[in-house]
Design an enzyme around this catalytic site. Sequence first.
Site, PDB file in Angstrom:
ATOM      1  N   PRO A  90       0.696  -1.066   0.361  1.00 53.49           N
ATOM      2  CA  PRO A  90      -0.213   0.175   0.006  1.00 53.49           C
ATOM      3  C   PRO A  90       0.915   1.142   0.038  1.00 53.49           C
ATOM      4  CG  PRO A  90      -0.442  -1.155   1.825  1.00 53.49           C
ATOM      5  CD  PRO A  90       0.696  -2.112   1.189  1.00 53.49           C
ATOM      6  N   GLU A 117       3.099  -7.915   8.056  1.00 49.40           N
ATOM      7  CA  GLU A 117       3.187  -6.422   8.090  1.00 49.40           C
ATOM      8  C   GLU A 117       4.109  -5.876   7.459  1.00 49.40           C
ATOM      9  OE1 GLU A 117       1.798  -3.719  10.398  1.00 49.40           O
ATOM     10  OE2 GLU A 117       0.799  -5.865  11.423  1.00 49.40           O
ATOM     11  N   ARG A 155      -3.916  -8.295 -20.489  1.00 46.22           N
ATOM     12  CA  ARG A 155      -4.819  -7.162 -21.857  1.00 46.22           C
ATOM     13  C   ARG A 155      -4.376  -5.998 -22.496  1.00 46.22           C
ATOM     14  NH1 ARG A 155      -9.745  -6.775 -20.859  1.00 46.22           N
ATOM     15  NH2 ARG A 155     -10.385  -4.694 -22.038  1.00 46.22           N
ATOM     16  N   ASP A 170     -10.881   0.675 -24.315  1.00 40.19           N
ATOM     17  CA  ASP A 170     -10.704   0.585 -23.108  1.00 40.19           C
ATOM     18  C   ASP A 170     -11.067   2.045 -21.879  1.00 40.19           C
ATOM     19  OD1 ASP A 170     -11.361  -2.039 -22.557  1.00 40.19           O
ATOM     20  OD2 ASP A 170      -9.719  -1.842 -21.261  1.00 40.19           O
TER      21      ASP A 170
HETATM   22  N1  ADE Z   1      -1.191  -5.049  -0.395  1.00 42.29           N
HETATM   23  C1  ADE Z   1      -1.989  -4.752   0.936  1.00 42.29           C
HETATM   24  N2  ADE Z   1      -2.343  -3.742   0.473  1.00 42.29           N
HETATM   25  C2  ADE Z   1      -2.093  -3.026  -0.452  1.00 42.29           C
HETATM   26  C3  ADE Z   1      -2.725  -2.596  -1.917  1.00 42.29           C
HETATM   27  N3  ADE Z   1      -3.712  -1.714  -1.159  1.00 42.29           N
HETATM   28  N4  ADE Z   1      -2.159  -2.299  -2.627  1.00 42.29           N
HETATM   29  C4  ADE Z   1      -0.982  -3.573  -2.877  1.00 42.29           C
HETATM   30  N5  ADE Z   1      -0.448  -4.099  -2.386  1.00 42.29           N
HETATM   31  C5  ADE Z   1      -1.234  -4.470  -1.537  1.00 42.29           C
END
Ligand code: ADE
Length: 233
Positions: A90, A117, A155, A170
Amino acid sequence: MRFDIVTLFPEIFSGYLSQSLLAKAIDRGLVQVHIHDLRKWSTDLKHHKIDDRPYGGGPGMLICVEPVVNCVEAIQAMDPTPGVVVLTTPQGDRLNQRRVEQLSQINRMILLCGRYEGFDQRVIDILNPMELSIGDYVLNGGEVASMVIVDSTVRMIPGVLGDEQSSLDDSFSRGNRILEFPQYTRPPEFRGCAVPEILLSGDHAKIAKWREQQSVEKTMLRRSDLLRNPAED
Ligand code: ADE
């Protein structure tokens, strides 16, 4: 294009890889996907542990540096193209269609799926991966994010879609920053909801204009941010 996916949960991918467009692309030799179980590179021969507590304290467990670096180096040696290492997190750069198009030009991608984590920082320092996020929310692990990256990239590879035109059409493709117009098929009426008259008219110029208008209106209503200059993204 070759994908190597490093995961602690290899079974997650079997259903996805055996279905639909991706299965066909693999069958036709356009795409190769190799799944690697990180646990096989564990230095703990008894329990195959690959995680440990963070130095300095704190909640949860981290994936250790040694198995990940050894695993990636072994995978890189399996093919003459070393490939681009991508780590799903994230904290990474947000994936968008522009990035997907860039990724589809790569011959080989090695995807690292995070869990717990995350990874020991030295995984990043040593392997220097491209860190990618699929959105501002937290998943239980990187497997679903990796599938999103594979799915959206595949794709774009010529020949993967039956009709070449369909990826160009797209919503977010090649400078297209407009949402799709509504589409209808038979029956012409269901529970009082009729297909717009114009689509039955056979007047292709008028239909094209109507569709364009619908796309613009929908984009202004739902995603006016897309109408900004793409260079701002
Ligand atoms: N791992 C956990 N959350 C994630 C996300 N939002 N994007 C990519 N990998 C992740």
